[in-house]
Scaffold this active site. Structure first.
Site, PDB file in Angstrom:
ATOM      1  N   CYS A 203      -4.666  -1.951  15.653  1.00  0.00           N
ATOM      2  CA  CYS A 203      -3.475  -1.099  15.654  1.00  0.00           C
ATOM      3  C   CYS A 203      -3.896   0.368  15.628  1.00  0.00           C
ATOM      4  O   CYS A 203      -4.828   0.735  14.907  1.00  0.00           O
ATOM      5  CB  CYS A 203      -2.591  -1.421  14.457  1.00  0.00           C
ATOM      6  SG  CYS A 203      -1.921  -3.102  14.492  1.00  0.00           S
ATOM      7  N   GLU A 453       0.548  -9.105   2.032  1.00  0.00           N
ATOM      8  CA  GLU A 453       1.129  -7.822   2.415  1.00  0.00           C
ATOM      9  C   GLU A 453       2.636  -7.979   2.605  1.00  0.00           C
ATOM     10  O   GLU A 453       3.105  -9.011   3.076  1.00  0.00           O
ATOM     11  CB  GLU A 453       0.522  -7.323   3.727  1.00  0.00           C
ATOM     12  CG  GLU A 453      -0.881  -6.805   3.578  1.00  0.00           C
ATOM     13  CD  GLU A 453      -1.417  -6.202   4.863  1.00  0.00           C
ATOM     14  OE1 GLU A 453      -2.513  -5.631   4.808  1.00  0.00           O
ATOM     15  OE2 GLU A 453      -0.757  -6.312   5.907  1.00  0.00           O
ATOM     16  N   SER A 479       0.854  -3.273   3.989  1.00  0.00           N
ATOM     17  CA  SER A 479       0.112  -2.944   5.193  1.00  0.00           C
ATOM     18  C   SER A 479      -0.104  -1.445   5.239  1.00  0.00           C
ATOM     19  O   SER A 479       0.686  -0.660   4.675  1.00  0.00           O
ATOM     20  CB  SER A 479       0.906  -3.378   6.425  1.00  0.00           C
ATOM     21  OG  SER A 479       0.398  -2.774   7.589  1.00  0.00           O
TER      22      SER A 479
END
Length: 576
Positions: A203, A453, A479
């Site tokens: 990401c 998370e 996260s």
């Protein structure tokens, strides 16, 4: 006259235990069975580990990248030995029971690398990682083994665009809440979904993977430039070859070894970079764990001290505007490090694998641009992007990312859930109100087990337009992509009898990020009564397998959620 051989500081090769002598004839036969000749068997053996797999785009091209490191080791006179280990994708395990496996995978990855390196007595190690937990895991293994080591992040995906604006995977999570709130159509979300990951890679925001990649360069254990170069950039070929040459130099020169690099000063530097970039709160779990492998006690308290004195200078997602790819175009993390050094926020004398001090390694860095990276004299915020809270609800600390938050104080009634699933059901039904303090407990390292998370709940809340109208507190994790008034890593956790287990619906809770406090506003006498009547949380299904082993061994989040005593030596005791 023949030239004298060049003197080196190279210690005896550990791999000779498997290659030298009459009684190693079968071992050499095994090596010959893989096509190695006398010359290859005589050279140092270098393990090259990757988490290459098809579990996520983060790991998809690590095997291809590692081939260049393989070639570099051969060019520099070593015999490379490639192997792989597991990876659990946070993106695909998020918001269901699979997320219990994510943090546990950090320990399994580190343990598996240790077993291969010890079992085969390899002399040195190159490690490629590409996702949230495998970055700290490979660094932990390197420090535990303390052999010549080079770490490389595999890089992030290129930044996507949707309707002319940059976006990342976090937008799809928040899009779910927007559809539920009626502010986005399912067709629009489908278009966003198809645009979110344009290439392989991790990401792209300053989420856990990129945060820990920047930590790796700051600690000096990674190659310069490896933290921010996107996964598909061709310069990663050269980085791989350089990794092969560098690890052989480390082997010939006797270091610096990982434990020469992991010191209290370098750990403080790592915390400063997390704070300065508004990085993932998960770093406060992973940095103490890396320290633990070196025998250094580095707790959430130590992390908090650095966070409190370090300004936020990185305008990065999710609290800001930009991505790791943008930082790379400026000149990489060197720009951030040089800026922090100029402001007096880093120790410049810490060593790196390149043989230079940290200050020397960034001396030629570009100046900050004032938008993506601000000067330390004109920061976005004077005290960093991540704050550690303490109080009667979190005696050992809890974490909140304040980068980008407009509201830093929240007081409201508790709405208590015993699991993420219970909470998500209420959020989907919008069965909560502005001002609430949503509490999700029994999701800590031991209570979960596995410390899930909570990006699913927090992102959907944000997408429903309630991101800064409620607070969410959990003994689970967040996260790196989480934003909003979200407090996690509450220690001690409810599953270990922490104060979070005493909270009841309607109790007032006050969070004050400006004072760094979080308190349950309930009379002490009442809390003593509740504790006397507290019954342990019972799981519906008894644990077995790896979850049972982890729950039995894991310690508190404020110490890194660790499963062993730390500072393991390479040599095994004779009685093992």
């Amino acid at each position: 006259m023949s030239e004298k051989p060049k003197q080196t500081n190279q210690p005896p090769l550990r791999s000779r235990i498997t290659t030298d002598g009459l009684d190693r004839t079968p071992h050499r036969a095994f090596l010959r069975g893989m096509g190695l000749d006398d010359a290859a068997i005589a050279r140092p053996f270098v393990g090259i580990v990757t988490t290459a797999n098809e579990t996520s785009p983060c790991n998809a091209n690590l095997g291809e990248q590692a081939r260049h490191a393989y070639a570099g080791v051969q060019e520099a006179g070593g015999t490379p030995r490639s192997f792989t280990t597991i990876s659990v994708s946070d993106g695909l395990s998020m918001n269901h029971l699979g997320m219990k496996c994510s943090l546990i995978s950090r320990e399994v990855i580190a343990d598996s690398i240790e077993l291969v390196m010890r079992g085969h007595a390899y002399d040195a190690l190159i490690g490629y990682a590409g996702c949230d937990k495998n970055l700290p895991a490979i660094m932990m293994a390197m420090v535990r083994l303390n052999v010549p080591s080079v770490f490389l992040h595999g890089g992030s995906t290129l930044v996507s665009t949707w309707r002319g604006k940059p976006m990342s995977l976090i937008d799809t999570y928040e899009g779910i809440g927007a559809v539920q709130a009626g502010t986005m159509t399912p067709e629009e979300l489908d278009g966003m979904e198809r645009a979110a990951m344009p290439t392989i890679g991790a990401c792209p925001g300053q989420f856990t993977a990129n945060t820990m990649a920047m930590v790796s360069e700051t600690l000096g254990i990674a190659l310069p430039g490896s933290a921010t170069a996107p996964a598909v950039y061709v310069e990663r070929d050269a980085l791989g070859r350089r990794a092969g040459h560098t690890v052989m130099d480390l082997l010939k020169n006797g270091g610096p070894l990982p434990r020469d690099l992991i010191t209290r000063k370098s750990l403080e530097n790592a915390c400063a970079v997390v704070s300065a970039t508004g990085g993932s709160t998960n770093a406060a779990l992973h940095i103490p764990a890396i320290a633990h492998e070196a025998g250094i006690r580095f707790t959430l308290e130590d992390v908090a001290e650095v966070f409190a004195r370090t300004p936020l200078i990185g305008n990065m997602q999710p609290g800001g505007k930009y991505y790791a790819e943008d930082v790379h175009r400026l000149g990489g993390i060197k720009v951030i490090l040089k800026t922090l050094l100029a402001g007096g926020y880093l120790h410049g004398d810490t060593p790196t694998i390149m043989g230079l001090s940290l200050a020397q390694s960034v001396a030629d860095a570009n100046p900050p641009d004032g938008d993506i990276i601000h000067d330390a004299t004109t920061p976005i915020s004077p005290d960093g992007g991540v704050v550690v809270l303490k109080g009667n609800l979190a005696p050992d600390g809890a974490l909140i990312k304040v980068a980008g938050l407009k509201k830093l104080v929240h007081e409201g009634p508790a709405l208590v859930f015993e699991s993420e699933e219970q909470c998500m059901a209420a959020i989907r039904a919008r069965d909560y109100s502005a001002g609430d303090v949503i509490v999700i407990r029994n999701e800590g390292p031991k209570g979960g087990p596995g410390m899930r998370e909570m990006l699913g709940p927090t992102a959907v809340i944000y997408g429903q337009g309630m991101g800064e109208k409620v607070a969410l507190i959990t003994d689970g994790r967040f996260s790196g992509a989480t934003r909003g008034m979200c407090i996690g890593y509450v220690s001690p956790e409810a599953g270990a009898g922490g104060p979070l287990a005493l909270v009841q619906n309607g109790d007032l809770i006050r969070v004050d990020a400006t004072k760094r406090t979080m308190d349950l506003l309930v009379d002490e006498a009442e809390l003593r009564t509740r504790r006397a009547n507290l019954k342990p949380h019972r799981r519906a299904v008894p644990l077995a397998g790896v979850l049972q082993k982890y729950a039995d061994q894991v310690g508190s989040a404020h110490l890194g959620a660790l499963t062993h005593k730390g500072n393991v030596t390479w040599e095994m005791d004779e009685d093992i």
